[in-house]
Design a protein around this motif. Structure first.
Motif, PDB file in Angstrom:
ATOM      1  N   ALA A  77     -34.850  18.376  21.522  1.00  0.00           N
ATOM      2  CA  ALA A  77     -36.148  18.995  21.812  1.00  0.00           C
ATOM      3  C   ALA A  77     -36.756  18.333  23.425  1.00  0.00           C
ATOM      4  O   ALA A  77     -37.801  18.510  23.757  1.00  0.00           O
ATOM      5  N   VAL A  78     -36.317  16.944  23.367  1.00  0.00           N
ATOM      6  CA  VAL A  78     -37.115  15.841  24.926  1.00  0.00           C
ATOM      7  C   VAL A  78     -36.802  17.072  25.873  1.00  0.00           C
ATOM      8  O   VAL A  78     -36.648  16.781  26.818  1.00  0.00           O
ATOM      9  N   ALA A  79     -34.942  17.425  26.165  1.00  0.00           N
ATOM     10  CA  ALA A  79     -34.402  17.258  27.210  1.00  0.00           C
ATOM     11  C   ALA A  79     -34.869  19.232  27.539  1.00  0.00           C
ATOM     12  O   ALA A  79     -35.512  19.720  28.604  1.00  0.00           O
ATOM     13  N   LYS A  80     -35.385  19.373  25.997  1.00  0.00           N
ATOM     14  CA  LYS A  80     -36.320  21.239  26.257  1.00  0.00           C
ATOM     15  C   LYS A  80     -37.421  20.705  26.654  1.00  0.00           C
ATOM     16  O   LYS A  80     -37.910  21.508  28.442  1.00  0.00           O
ATOM     17  N   TYR A  81     -38.353  20.287  26.692  1.00  0.00           N
ATOM     18  CA  TYR A  81     -39.747  19.714  26.719  1.00  0.00           C
ATOM     19  C   TYR A  81     -39.600  19.554  28.346  1.00  0.00           C
ATOM     20  O   TYR A  81     -40.291  19.530  29.336  1.00  0.00           O
ATOM     21  N   ALA A 137     -40.279  12.748  36.313  1.00  0.00           N
ATOM     22  CA  ALA A 137     -39.078  12.723  34.538  1.00  0.00           C
ATOM     23  C   ALA A 137     -39.858  11.517  34.063  1.00  0.00           C
ATOM     24  O   ALA A 137     -39.978  11.545  32.633  1.00  0.00           O
ATOM     25  N   VAL A 138     -39.998  10.391  34.154  1.00  0.00           N
ATOM     26  CA  VAL A 138     -40.549   9.782  33.965  1.00  0.00           C
ATOM     27  C   VAL A 138     -42.096   9.333  33.258  1.00  0.00           C
ATOM     28  O   VAL A 138     -42.301   8.695  32.228  1.00  0.00           O
ATOM     29  N   ASP A 139     -42.542   9.679  34.237  1.00  0.00           N
ATOM     30  CA  ASP A 139     -44.219  10.040  34.659  1.00  0.00           C
ATOM     31  C   ASP A 139     -44.209  11.005  33.047  1.00  0.00           C
ATOM     32  O   ASP A 139     -45.480  11.478  31.845  1.00  0.00           O
ATOM     33  N   CYS A 140     -43.593  12.268  33.364  1.00  0.00           N
ATOM     34  CA  CYS A 140     -43.574  13.253  31.628  1.00  0.00           C
ATOM     35  C   CYS A 140     -43.743  13.201  31.022  1.00  0.00           C
ATOM     36  O   CYS A 140     -43.993  13.375  29.644  1.00  0.00           O
ATOM     37  N   LEU A 141     -42.407  11.969  30.720  1.00  0.00           N
ATOM     38  CA  LEU A 141     -42.413  11.635  29.071  1.00  0.00           C
ATOM     39  C   LEU A 141     -43.253  11.127  28.699  1.00  0.00           C
ATOM     40  O   LEU A 141     -43.371  11.075  27.533  1.00  0.00           O
ATOM     41  N   LEU A 142     -43.924   9.707  29.610  1.00  0.00           N
ATOM     42  CA  LEU A 142     -45.287   9.212  29.241  1.00  0.00           C
ATOM     43  C   LEU A 142     -46.208   9.992  28.627  1.00  0.00           C
ATOM     44  O   LEU A 142     -46.732   9.007  28.341  1.00  0.00           O
ATOM     45  N   ASP A 143     -46.307  10.745  28.984  1.00  0.00           N
ATOM     46  CA  ASP A 143     -47.035  11.772  28.708  1.00  0.00           C
ATOM     47  C   ASP A 143     -47.259  12.596  27.404  1.00  0.00           C
ATOM     48  O   ASP A 143     -47.553  13.433  27.164  1.00  0.00           O
ATOM     49  N   SER A 144     -46.306  12.538  27.069  1.00  0.00           N
ATOM     50  CA  SER A 144     -45.490  13.770  25.905  1.00  0.00           C
ATOM     51  C   SER A 144     -46.079  12.957  25.011  1.00  0.00           C
ATOM     52  O   SER A 144     -46.163  12.245  24.678  1.00  0.00           O
ATOM     53  N   LYS A 145     -45.595  14.277  23.271  1.00  0.00           N
ATOM     54  CA  LYS A 145     -46.066  13.623  22.019  1.00  0.00           C
ATOM     55  C   LYS A 145     -44.759  11.934  21.797  1.00  0.00           C
ATOM     56  O   LYS A 145     -45.577  11.510  20.994  1.00  0.00           O
ATOM     57  N   TRP A 146     -44.110  12.049  22.459  1.00  0.00           N
ATOM     58  CA  TRP A 146     -43.244  11.575  21.765  1.00  0.00           C
ATOM     59  C   TRP A 146     -43.632   9.725  22.218  1.00  0.00           C
ATOM     60  O   TRP A 146     -43.007   8.432  21.853  1.00  0.00           O
ATOM     61  N   ALA A 147     -44.927   9.586  23.501  1.00  0.00           N
ATOM     62  CA  ALA A 147     -44.648   8.364  23.735  1.00  0.00           C
ATOM     63  C   ALA A 147     -46.322   7.435  22.627  1.00  0.00           C
ATOM     64  O   ALA A 147     -46.638   7.375  23.429  1.00  0.00           O
ATOM     65  N   LYS A 148     -46.723   8.619  21.805  1.00  0.00           N
ATOM     66  CA  LYS A 148     -47.872   8.308  21.034  1.00  0.00           C
ATOM     67  C   LYS A 148     -47.134   8.064  19.604  1.00  0.00           C
ATOM     68  O   LYS A 148     -46.369   9.341  19.145  1.00  0.00           O
ATOM     69  N   ALA A 149     -47.933   7.277  18.838  1.00  0.00           N
ATOM     70  CA  ALA A 149     -47.225   6.607  17.532  1.00  0.00           C
ATOM     71  C   ALA A 149     -47.255   7.314  16.526  1.00  0.00           C
ATOM     72  O   ALA A 149     -48.841   7.635  16.252  1.00  0.00           O
ATOM     73  N   ALA A 158     -43.625   4.269  18.387  1.00  0.00           N
ATOM     74  CA  ALA A 158     -43.349   5.495  19.552  1.00  0.00           C
ATOM     75  C   ALA A 158     -42.320   5.982  20.476  1.00  0.00           C
ATOM     76  O   ALA A 158     -41.782   4.637  20.124  1.00  0.00           O
ATOM     77  N   LEU A 159     -41.338   6.828  20.411  1.00  0.00           N
ATOM     78  CA  LEU A 159     -39.951   6.193  21.157  1.00  0.00           C
ATOM     79  C   LEU A 159     -40.444   5.447  22.811  1.00  0.00           C
ATOM     80  O   LEU A 159     -39.240   4.996  22.869  1.00  0.00           O
ATOM     81  N   PHE A 160     -41.210   6.194  23.382  1.00  0.00           N
ATOM     82  CA  PHE A 160     -41.487   6.142  25.039  1.00  0.00           C
ATOM     83  C   PHE A 160     -42.714   4.956  25.069  1.00  0.00           C
ATOM     84  O   PHE A 160     -43.556   5.759  24.314  1.00  0.00           O
ATOM     85  N   THR A 161     -42.402   3.988  24.827  1.00  0.00           N
ATOM     86  CA  THR A 161     -43.609   2.899  25.247  1.00  0.00           C
ATOM     87  C   THR A 161     -43.705   2.101  26.860  1.00  0.00           C
ATOM     88  O   THR A 161     -44.610   2.584  27.420  1.00  0.00           O
ATOM     89  N   THR A 162     -42.796   1.492  27.112  1.00  0.00           N
ATOM     90  CA  THR A 162     -42.975   1.843  29.255  1.00  0.00           C
ATOM     91  C   THR A 162     -41.341   2.615  29.884  1.00  0.00           C
ATOM     92  O   THR A 162     -41.017   3.277  29.174  1.00  0.00           O
ATOM     93  N   ARG A 163     -42.028   2.082  31.121  1.00  0.00           N
ATOM     94  CA  ARG A 163     -40.646   2.991  31.541  1.00  0.00           C
ATOM     95  C   ARG A 163     -39.488   2.547  31.481  1.00  0.00           C
ATOM     96  O   ARG A 163     -38.672   3.575  31.494  1.00  0.00           O
ATOM     97  N   GLU A 164     -39.390   1.441  31.442  1.00  0.00           N
ATOM     98  CA  GLU A 164     -37.930   1.454  30.906  1.00  0.00           C
ATOM     99  C   GLU A 164     -37.042   1.652  29.472  1.00  0.00           C
ATOM    100  O   GLU A 164     -35.942   1.895  29.770  1.00  0.00           O
ATOM    101  N   SER A 165     -37.452   2.233  28.450  1.00  0.00           N
ATOM    102  CA  SER A 165     -37.815   2.521  27.411  1.00  0.00           C
ATOM    103  C   SER A 165     -37.219   4.165  27.911  1.00  0.00           C
ATOM    104  O   SER A 165     -36.163   4.675  26.653  1.00  0.00           O
ATOM    105  N   VAL A 166     -37.961   4.604  28.914  1.00  0.00           N
ATOM    106  CA  VAL A 166     -37.970   6.364  28.950  1.00  0.00           C
ATOM    107  C   VAL A 166     -36.550   6.254  29.771  1.00  0.00           C
ATOM    108  O   VAL A 166     -35.065   6.802  29.351  1.00  0.00           O
ATOM    109  N   VAL A 167     -36.392   5.067  31.134  1.00  0.00           N
ATOM    110  CA  VAL A 167     -34.979   4.847  31.762  1.00  0.00           C
ATOM    111  C   VAL A 167     -33.808   4.395  30.516  1.00  0.00           C
ATOM    112  O   VAL A 167     -32.416   5.940  30.880  1.00  0.00           O
ATOM    113  N   ASP A 168     -34.089   3.605  29.528  1.00  0.00           N
ATOM    114  CA  ASP A 168     -33.002   3.978  28.637  1.00  0.00           C
ATOM    115  C   ASP A 168     -32.548   5.756  27.750  1.00  0.00           C
ATOM    116  O   ASP A 168     -30.881   5.667  27.549  1.00  0.00           O
ATOM    117  N   TYR A 169     -33.399   6.304  28.005  1.00  0.00           N
ATOM    118  CA  TYR A 169     -32.909   6.908  26.532  1.00  0.00           C
ATOM    119  C   TYR A 169     -32.874   8.052  28.120  1.00  0.00           C
ATOM    120  O   TYR A 169     -31.690   9.319  27.660  1.00  0.00           O
TER     121      TYR A 169
END
Length: 391
Positions: free
Chosen positions: A13-17, A42-54, A60-71
Motif C-alpha cells: 500500500a505504501v509503495a502504491k501510494y 519521496a520522503v516529503d510525500c510519505l511525511l504528508d501521507s495518512k501513515w504520518a498521522k497517528a 504513526a508509522l512515519f514520525t521523522t525523516r529518518e524513519s521514512v528513510v529506514d522504511y
C-alpha cells in the motif's frame, strides 16, 4: 546474498501510494524507458501521507525523516525500486574541435577589424568610457544583490543517462531511484472493464429483447443520417461558394456555415450562419479612403494641439506684459497729455506766424487801436467791481 521475503500488504500500500503520488520523470536506461524519482521528494510525500498521522490507539508509522528513510530501505531491499547513477553525456571530440576552430576564426576576424579602425582616439574619451562601464557594472551588481528573486538567464540543460549504482542504499537527498514496481491504476482497470463488457454486449446482440434491438437500430440509423448530413453540408457549402465566386468574378466571397469544419466545439461549428466579404475595386477604394481619413484626423488633431499650445503661450506673454505695464500707466498718460499740449502750442504759433506775414501796416494800426480800447474797457470793469463789492 540475503533472501528477500514477500512484501506485506502495508508495504504494498505504501509503495502504491508513493508510485502514484510522488513526482516522477521518464528517461532511457540500458535501452529501456523507465520512470525515476528523487529521494528527498519521496520522503516529503510519505511525511504528508495518512501513515504520518497517528490513529486511535496506534502510533504513526512515519514520525521523522529518518524513519521514512529506514522504511524506504526496506522497500528497496524488496525490489520495489533500485538506486541509479546519473552520468552526464559528454560532447564528441569533433564538435569540440569545430567550436575551437570557429572561435579562432572569429578572434582573427575581430583582430583584423580592430586593426582597420582608427587607432588615434583621445585618451580622455577612453577614460570616460571606462568610467561609464565601471559605473554600469557596479549598478548591475547592486541591482542583482538587491533583487535576488529576479529571473536568471536560461541555463542549457545538460543531457544525462542513468546507470545502475553499485551501492544499493536509500539516502535522503538528490539521489535518483528507478521504479521497478508498476501496478495497474484503478482508472485504467475500470476503462478496460467497461470496454470488455461493451464488446461482449455487442456480440450478444441477437439475444437482446426485441424492443431493445429496435431502439438500437433506430439510434444507429439516426447517428448515420446525422454524420451523412454533416458531410453533405460540407460539400454543398463549397459548391455554393464556387458558384457565387464564378458568377461575380471573384468579387463576392460567401460562406454558409463557415465554422462547420473548423476546430471548434459542436455548437460553435454552427455559428455564425454565414459570412460575406466583398473584394472588388470599391472595397480597395474604401480601404484607401479610410486610411486617408484616419491620417487626416491624426494630422488635424496634431495641428489643433499645436495651435492650442501657441494660444496658451500667447496668453501667458500678454498677461506678463499687462502686469508689467500697470505700474507705469499713470506716467504714460501724463506724458501723452504734455505732448498733446506742446503740439497744440506749436500749431497755434505756426498759425500766428502765417497771419503776421500777411498783415499790412494799416491793419496793424487798426489792431493797436482795438487793443487800446480793450484795455480801457478792462480798467473800467476793474474799477466797477470793487464798488459793487462794497455795496
Amino acid at each position: 546474498l540475503q533472501e528477500v521475503g514477500e512484501p506485506f500488504k502495508e508495504e504494498k500500500a505504501v509503495a502504491k501510494y508513493l508510485r502514484f503520488n510522488c513526482p516522477t520523470k521518464s528517461t532511457n536506461m540500458m535501452g529501456h524507458r523507465v520512470d525515476y524519482f528523487i529521494a528527498s521528494k519521496a520522503v516529503d510525500c510519505l511525511l504528508d501521507s495518512k501513515w504520518a498521522k497517528a490513529k486511535k490507539g496506534e502510533e504513526a508509522l512515519f514520525t521523522t525523516r529518518e524513519s521514512v528513510v529506514d522504511y524506504c530501505n526496506r522497500l528497496l531491499k524488496k525490489q520495489f525500486f533500485h538506486r541509479a547513477l546519473k552520468v552526464m553525456k559528454m560532447k564528441p571530440d569533433k564538435d569540440t574541435k569545430k567550436e575551437k576552430e570557429k572561435g579562432k576564426a572569429e578572434s582573427g576576424k575581430e583582430e583584423e577589424k580592430k586593426s582597420k579602425k582608427e587607432t588615434g582616439k583621445d585618451e580622455k574619451t577612453k577614460k570616460e568610457k571606462e568610467k561609464e562601464k565601471k559605473k554600469d557594472g557596479e549598478k548591475e551588481e547592486s541591482k542583482k544583490d538587491e533583487t535576488p528573486g529576479t529571473p536568471k538567464k536560461k541555463e542549457t540543460k545538460r543531457k544525462f543517462k542513468l546507470e545502475p549504482h553499485e551501492d544499493q542504499v536509500f539516502l535522503d537527498g538528490n539521489e535518483v531511484y528507478v521504479w521497478i514496481y508498476d501496478p495497474v491504476h484503478f482508472k485504467t482497470f475500470a476503462m478496460g472493464l467497461v470496454l470488455v463488457i461493451a464488446v461482449i454486449a455487442a456480440t450478444l446482440f441477437p439475444l437482446w429483447p426485441a424492443e431493445m434491438r429496435v431502439g438500437v437500430y433506430y439510434l444507429s440509423v439516426g447517428a448515420g443520417c446525422f454524420v451523412a448530413s454533416i458531410l453533405l453540408l460540407a460539400v454543398a457549402r463549397c459548391i455554393l461558394f464556387l458558384i457565387i465566386w464564378l458568377i461575380t468574378g471573384g468579387r463576392h466571397h460567401f460562406w454558409f456555415l463557415p465554422n462547420l469544419t473548423a476546430d471548434v466545439g459542436f455548437i460553435d461549428s454552427f455559428r455564425p450562419l454565414y459570412t460575406h466579404e466583398y473584394k472588388g475595386p470599391k472595397a480597395d477604394l474604401k480601404k484607401e479612403e479610410k486610411s486617408e481619413s484616419k491620417k487626416q484626423q491624426k494630422y488635424d488633431s496634431e495641428e489643433k494641439s499645436d495651435s492650442e499650445k501657441k494660444e496658451e503661450e500667447d496668453g501667458k506673454t500678454e498677461a506678463t506684459r499687462n502686469s508689467g505695464t500697470d505700474g507705469s500707466g499713470g506716467e504714460r498718460h501724463s506724458d501723452t497729455d504734455s505732448d498733446r499740449r506742446e503740439d497744440d502750442r506749436s500749431q497755434h504759433s505756426s498759425g500766428n506766424g502765417n497771419d503776421f506775414e500777411m498783415i499790412t501796416k494799416e491793419e496793424l494800426e487798426q489792431q493797436t487801436d482795438e487793443g487800446d480800447c480793450e484795455e480801457e474797457e478792462e480798467e473800467e470793469d476793474t474799477e466797477s467791481r470793487p464798488s459793487h463789492e462794497k455795496s
